[in-house]
Design an enzyme around this catalytic site. Sequence first.
Site, PDB file in Angstrom:
ATOM      1  N   LYS A  83      35.049  37.199  47.444  1.00 46.07           N
ATOM      2  CA  LYS A  83      34.405  36.778  46.201  1.00 46.07           C
ATOM      3  C   LYS A  83      32.895  36.661  46.402  1.00 46.07           C
ATOM      4  O   LYS A  83      32.426  36.198  47.459  1.00 46.07           O
ATOM      5  CB  LYS A  83      35.015  35.441  45.772  1.00 46.07           C
ATOM      6  CG  LYS A  83      34.541  34.885  44.442  1.00 46.07           C
ATOM      7  CD  LYS A  83      35.332  33.610  44.125  1.00 46.07           C
ATOM      8  CE  LYS A  83      34.813  32.881  42.911  1.00 46.07           C
ATOM      9  NZ  LYS A  83      35.584  31.639  42.646  1.00 46.07           N
ATOM     10  N   SER A 158      37.068  30.939  38.113  1.00 49.71           N
ATOM     11  CA  SER A 158      35.959  31.824  38.376  1.00 49.71           C
ATOM     12  C   SER A 158      36.315  33.014  39.260  1.00 49.71           C
ATOM     13  O   SER A 158      35.520  33.952  39.393  1.00 49.71           O
ATOM     14  CB  SER A 158      34.806  31.037  39.027  1.00 49.71           C
ATOM     15  OG  SER A 158      35.161  30.532  40.295  1.00 49.71           O
ATOM     16  N   SER A 182      39.578  27.293  39.935  1.00 49.48           N
ATOM     17  CA  SER A 182      39.155  28.692  39.989  1.00 49.48           C
ATOM     18  C   SER A 182      40.021  29.612  40.830  1.00 49.48           C
ATOM     19  O   SER A 182      39.812  30.823  40.825  1.00 49.48           O
ATOM     20  CB  SER A 182      37.705  28.783  40.476  1.00 49.48           C
ATOM     21  OG  SER A 182      36.833  28.215  39.531  1.00 49.48           O
TER      22      SER A 182
END
Length: 471
Positions: A83, A158, A182
């Site tokens: 990520k 997220s 997230s």
Amino acid sequence: MTSFDEQTIVHAFSDDALGEHDAVGLAAAIRRGEVSAAEAARDAAERVRTVDARLGAVQAHVDGPVPAAATGGAFAGVPTFVKDNTDYLGLPTGHGSAAFRPGAARRHAPFTRQFLSSGVTVLGKTRLPEFGFSPTTEYEAAEPVRNPWHTGYSAGGSSGGSAALVAAGAVPIAHANDGGGSIRIPAACCGLVGLKPTRGRVVANAQSRQLPLDLVCDGIVSRSVRDAAAFLAAAETYRRSPGLPPLGLVEGPSGQRLRIGFLLDSPNGVRSDPATRAAVTRTVTALERLGHSVEPVELAIDPSFTDDFLAYWGMLSFLVGVTGRTLGSDFDRRRMDGLSRGLREEYVRNWRRTPGVLRRLKRTREAYAASFRGLDLLLSPVLAHTTPPIGHLSPTVPYPTLIERILAYVAFTPVDNVVGTPSISVPSAGAAEGGLPIGVMFSGRPGGERNLLEVAFQLEADHPFRRIQDL
């Protein structure tokens, strides 16, 4: 229920080196010599190219030849992504923000080293909303990350880019992290397994560990429970968690009869929608049939919890605005998006509340522990309503409306971040209108990942998770 339109579905499953393997299965095939790590990386890269034009999940690719895969580790040779809020040597870390131009990272983040120790081959980095603040991966001036089950809908946030790639079959697993839901939110939106570990189970998050309340835990999103279990076992092999009971490799249900409490609505009064309530109710029925004791409970947290969490969230945006030049010399907080600016401005108006906010949030663990007396696990929705369409939570929505929508959506996940307890999202047996996945969430005591994984294994065996490639 509305049927799927094949034009809205995106997946890359095919008869190549990856096949329909999860990460454990692919690593086993590589060990047996049925496919090579190079073939797996090559075919994963091709799958990514196939789906990403429609999903918009990738932020950056590793330039040049893919690094040679490790020969050992639970996931040796398995292709994956990191990520884009976590440093990977040689790639920029942009945090999803247009407020600065990032340079290439000079070293791996601590979690990246832990993840690489499992043997994965990193192909690049996935997109996230600005600084991970939003529960959807959307932007003011760029294309959103789209849900592979229906490209008109959010992939969550997220860790939306990671979830979209895994759900579409581009890679078996991908890195995710969770500071308010997230990992679990995009897992629920995309029909995946997403486990937020106990605080301290994996190495401390590089950004969050210096804050007064460490909310963020790193992990993965996956299509199978055994991948989630194998990740935690590999993480423990790299570094044993001080102060937590050893976990080892959880390989299936235990047969233990658990005492499980469930709630349908948020303890702060947000009522879940009918499809979400039905998903939890179906799970209760399945758990009882499997021999568990399940009963309704109330989670008696401070009535100010939502306001306090929002204030802490605003403090994080304020701190980013103050320290942003450490990310890039051209950082300009005026270029932060509407959600970030709204959070920061709200915090500035009420900053004097900060000591009380921190004190009350830290006390949440006491109320949470009291609610767990006599229970092994807590079952709840992941989100208060089903996955919204693209645009509903966009940072272009005026802040007062946007924050009202977010608080009506993200009503269950933040408690485990504040308390530090483990929590897992698993796909429910049913689906939302249009066939979109719905997740249900189990939360446990500190260090209680084994119970979470064992019940998730049991539900997966009882009613195998829906597969996008079968639609």
